[in-house]
Design a protein around this motif. Structure first.
Motif, PDB file in Angstrom:
ATOM      1  N   THR A 147       0.836  -1.207   0.000  1.00  0.00           N
ATOM      2  CA  THR A 147       0.000   0.000   0.000  1.00  0.00           C
ATOM      3  C   THR A 147       0.866   1.251   0.000  1.00  0.00           C
ATOM      4  O   THR A 147       2.000   1.221   0.485  1.00  0.00           O
ATOM      5  CB  THR A 147      -0.950   0.019   1.227  1.00  0.00           C
ATOM      6  OG1 THR A 147      -1.889   1.079   1.081  1.00  0.00           O
ATOM      7  CG2 THR A 147      -0.208   0.168   2.538  1.00  0.00           C
ATOM      8  N   LEU A 148       0.319   2.339  -0.544  1.00  0.00           N
ATOM      9  CA  LEU A 148       0.957   3.644  -0.371  1.00  0.00           C
ATOM     10  C   LEU A 148       0.043   4.562   0.424  1.00  0.00           C
ATOM     11  O   LEU A 148       0.332   5.741   0.612  1.00  0.00           O
ATOM     12  CB  LEU A 148       1.353   4.259  -1.723  1.00  0.00           C
ATOM     13  CG  LEU A 148       0.298   4.645  -2.756  1.00  0.00           C
ATOM     14  CD1 LEU A 148      -0.475   5.902  -2.390  1.00  0.00           C
ATOM     15  CD2 LEU A 148       0.981   4.882  -4.089  1.00  0.00           C
ATOM     16  N   SER A 149      -1.098   4.004   0.878  1.00  0.00           N
ATOM     17  CA  SER A 149      -2.089   4.805   1.602  1.00  0.00           C
ATOM     18  C   SER A 149      -2.464   4.072   2.890  1.00  0.00           C
ATOM     19  O   SER A 149      -3.592   3.667   3.078  1.00  0.00           O
ATOM     20  CB  SER A 149      -3.324   5.013   0.721  1.00  0.00           C
ATOM     21  OG  SER A 149      -3.812   3.762   0.254  1.00  0.00           O
TER      22      SER A 149
ATOM     23  N   ALA B 247      -1.087 -12.413  -0.279  1.00  0.00           N
ATOM     24  CA  ALA B 247      -0.504 -11.159  -0.776  1.00  0.00           C
ATOM     25  C   ALA B 247      -1.640 -10.234  -1.192  1.00  0.00           C
ATOM     26  O   ALA B 247      -2.481 -10.608  -2.023  1.00  0.00           O
ATOM     27  CB  ALA B 247       0.428 -11.420  -1.952  1.00  0.00           C
ATOM     28  N   VAL B 248      -1.655  -9.034  -0.611  1.00  0.00           N
ATOM     29  CA  VAL B 248      -2.782  -8.109  -0.786  1.00  0.00           C
ATOM     30  C   VAL B 248      -2.270  -6.764  -1.299  1.00  0.00           C
ATOM     31  O   VAL B 248      -1.184  -6.327  -0.918  1.00  0.00           O
ATOM     32  CB  VAL B 248      -3.490  -7.877   0.586  1.00  0.00           C
ATOM     33  CG1 VAL B 248      -4.729  -7.017   0.420  1.00  0.00           C
ATOM     34  CG2 VAL B 248      -3.833  -9.200   1.258  1.00  0.00           C
ATOM     35  N   GLY B 249      -3.048  -6.138  -2.162  1.00  0.00           N
ATOM     36  CA  GLY B 249      -2.804  -4.736  -2.533  1.00  0.00           C
ATOM     37  C   GLY B 249      -4.029  -3.957  -2.102  1.00  0.00           C
ATOM     38  O   GLY B 249      -5.160  -4.381  -2.390  1.00  0.00           O
ATOM     39  N   CYS B 250      -3.839  -2.854  -1.386  1.00  0.00           N
ATOM     40  CA  CYS B 250      -5.003  -2.147  -0.830  1.00  0.00           C
ATOM     41  C   CYS B 250      -4.749  -0.649  -0.814  1.00  0.00           C
ATOM     42  O   CYS B 250      -3.717  -0.207  -0.311  1.00  0.00           O
ATOM     43  CB  CYS B 250      -5.246  -2.658   0.592  1.00  0.00           C
ATOM     44  SG  CYS B 250      -6.529  -1.738   1.468  1.00  0.00           S
ATOM     45  N   GLU B 251      -5.671   0.120  -1.359  1.00  0.00           N
ATOM     46  CA  GLU B 251      -5.491   1.577  -1.359  1.00  0.00           C
ATOM     47  C   GLU B 251      -6.793   2.308  -1.044  1.00  0.00           C
ATOM     48  O   GLU B 251      -7.857   1.959  -1.576  1.00  0.00           O
ATOM     49  CB  GLU B 251      -5.017   2.081  -2.738  1.00  0.00           C
ATOM     50  CG  GLU B 251      -3.770   1.450  -3.290  1.00  0.00           C
ATOM     51  CD  GLU B 251      -2.466   1.838  -2.581  1.00  0.00           C
ATOM     52  OE1 GLU B 251      -2.503   2.629  -1.610  1.00  0.00           O
ATOM     53  OE2 GLU B 251      -1.419   1.344  -3.020  1.00  0.00           O
TER      54      GLU B 251
ATOM     55  N   ALA C 205      -1.365  -0.044  -5.761  1.00  0.00           N
ATOM     56  CA  ALA C 205      -0.973  -1.433  -5.484  1.00  0.00           C
ATOM     57  C   ALA C 205      -2.126  -2.417  -5.648  1.00  0.00           C
ATOM     58  O   ALA C 205      -1.907  -3.626  -5.791  1.00  0.00           O
ATOM     59  CB  ALA C 205      -0.390  -1.547  -4.084  1.00  0.00           C
ATOM     60  N   ALA C 206      -3.357  -1.913  -5.636  1.00  0.00           N
ATOM     61  CA  ALA C 206      -4.510  -2.814  -5.764  1.00  0.00           C
ATOM     62  C   ALA C 206      -4.889  -3.083  -7.215  1.00  0.00           C
ATOM     63  O   ALA C 206      -5.637  -4.019  -7.503  1.00  0.00           O
ATOM     64  CB  ALA C 206      -5.710  -2.231  -5.018  1.00  0.00           C
ATOM     65  N   SER C 207      -4.358  -2.290  -8.151  1.00  0.00           N
ATOM     66  CA  SER C 207      -4.820  -2.397  -9.541  1.00  0.00           C
ATOM     67  C   SER C 207      -4.582  -3.785 -10.139  1.00  0.00           C
ATOM     68  O   SER C 207      -5.493  -4.376 -10.726  1.00  0.00           O
ATOM     69  CB  SER C 207      -4.122  -1.349 -10.419  1.00  0.00           C
ATOM     70  OG  SER C 207      -4.665  -0.074 -10.189  1.00  0.00           O
TER      71      SER C 207
END
Ligand code: UT7
Length: 335
Positions: free
Chosen positions: A82-84, A138-142, A295-297
């Motif tokens: 994440t960046l958020s 593994a997760v992407g989350c924004e 990161a979630a895209s």
């Protein structure tokens, strides 16, 4: 002998609130035409007040676990890109771990901005191949909507971003007859361009205080981006790393069944596909509906591909990113 790693489940979640280009045009000097023509974006999702990043991550992770036919207690480790982040510390992964109720398993956030998910996939792959863990989430989350300048001054960045989360389960593959595998991942970075796309505050590099009313008045807590410079670097680095990854897996570009590119700008992805002579029908994009979810895209796109039968067992799927840092990466997976 190392253990191969494969993706056994995917999931995604986006908030219900749809924000159309015209909704933004009511709040700043922009237009549906400008946004569509320059980026391909038609709408994005924003959270409602009270929703936390970990809520999005939990919904995406639950879907991924369900599709892998696993329970949270089956997971050995959580990596969240994440960046958020939900708070300055600890990482969002800790809030997710609490929600998952998965026991005292390790979790950590990974900060590689729009390349964060592919970086996480690389770490998960290495953990499994080394025998450290057998099952990694593994997760992407924004959540971008609470951190953008929704005014004419911030319009170059504000119109691009949306909220969402995507997740995969990476598991050991001990079955020699099962070809599913994360075949190759290549990661790159160029820190000398860190300030070309960044959020400056709050940051411990600001002394004596990380954040002051003056800094807030100067809007230094919002992203600053040199859009054209980022665009030029993206259309150079993405084809470069994609070729590198395909070559390191010893396959040809033509062998790849599906290309997933980071969803920052549809024009970037069209440019990259043209340069590599990749037919449009081998590319999947969803930026029209979600904007750029950093990161979630990629995990959102991967889940949509898996659930819409765009991916069959044995297919080769490529994932390529570019983002702040600068960071860029590519992964090739046998489905
Ligand atoms: O995920 C991380 C990676 N991020 C990216 O890959 C983003 C890469 N960059 C881009 O996608 C493009 O640079 C943008 C879509 C952000 C901007 O497109 P551009 O063609 O590079 O526009 P620009 O920044 O050069 O601005 C052109 C004009 C300017 O007006 P003037 O100076 O020509 O009068 C801007 O003020 O467009 C104006 N503008 C807007 N107009 C309406 C900038 N943003 C907007 C807007 N609506 N939202």
């Amino acid at each position: 002998m190392t253990t191969r790693a494969k993706i056994t489940g995917t999931g995604m979640y986006v908030p219900e609130r749809v924000v159309k280009n015209d909704d933004l045009a009511a709040l700043m000097e922009t237009s549906d035409d400008w946004i569509r023509q320059r980026t391909g974006i038609e709408e994005r999702r924003y959270i409602d007040p009270g929703t936390q990043p970990a809520d999005l991550a939990y919904a995406a992770a639950s879907n991924a676990l369900e599709s892998a036919k696993l329970k949270p207690s089956d997971i050995d480790c959580v990596i969240l890109a994440t960046l958020s982040a939900q708070a300055d510390f600890p990482g969002t992964s800790f809030f997710l771990q609490e929600k998952l109720d998965a026991g005292e398993i390790p979790c950590f956030d990974l900060r590689a901005q729009c390349s964060g998910f592919v970086y996480s996939l690389s770490v998960a792959n290495s953990f499994v191949r080394a025998g450290t863990f057998r099952r990694v989430l593994a997760v992407g989350c924004e959540v971008h909507s609470t951190g953008i300048d929704i005014s004419t001054e911030g319009r170059d960045v504000a119109v691009l971003f949306g909220d969402g989360a995507g997740a995969v389960v990476v598991e050991a593959n001990d079955d020699p007859s099962d070809p599913s595998e994360i075949l190759a991942v290549n990661l790159h970075a160029e820190g000398r361009h860190a300030k070309r796309l960044w959020v400056e505050i709050p940051g411990s590099g600001n002394t004596p205080d990380r954040i002051t009313p003056e800094m807030l008045a100067q809007k230094r807590h919002y992203p600053h981006m040199e859009g054209r410079f980022v665009f030029k670097n993206a259309v150079t680095r993405m084809p470069e790393v994609l070729r590198e990854t395909v070559a390191s897996a010893d396959v040809g570009l033509d062998d790849v069944d599906l290309f997933l590119f980071h969803q920052a700008n549809l024009r970037i992805n069209e440019f990259v596909a043209n340069q590599l002579e990749i037919p449009a029908e081998k590319c999947l994009n969803n930026i029209q509906r979600y904007g750029n979810c950093s990161a979630a895209s990629i995990p959102i796109l991967l889940d949509e591909a898996a659930r819409s039968q765009r991916l069959e067992p044995g297919n080769l799927v490529s994932m390529t990113t570019f983002g702040s840092g600068f960071s860029w990466s590519s992964a090739l997976v046998r489905w």
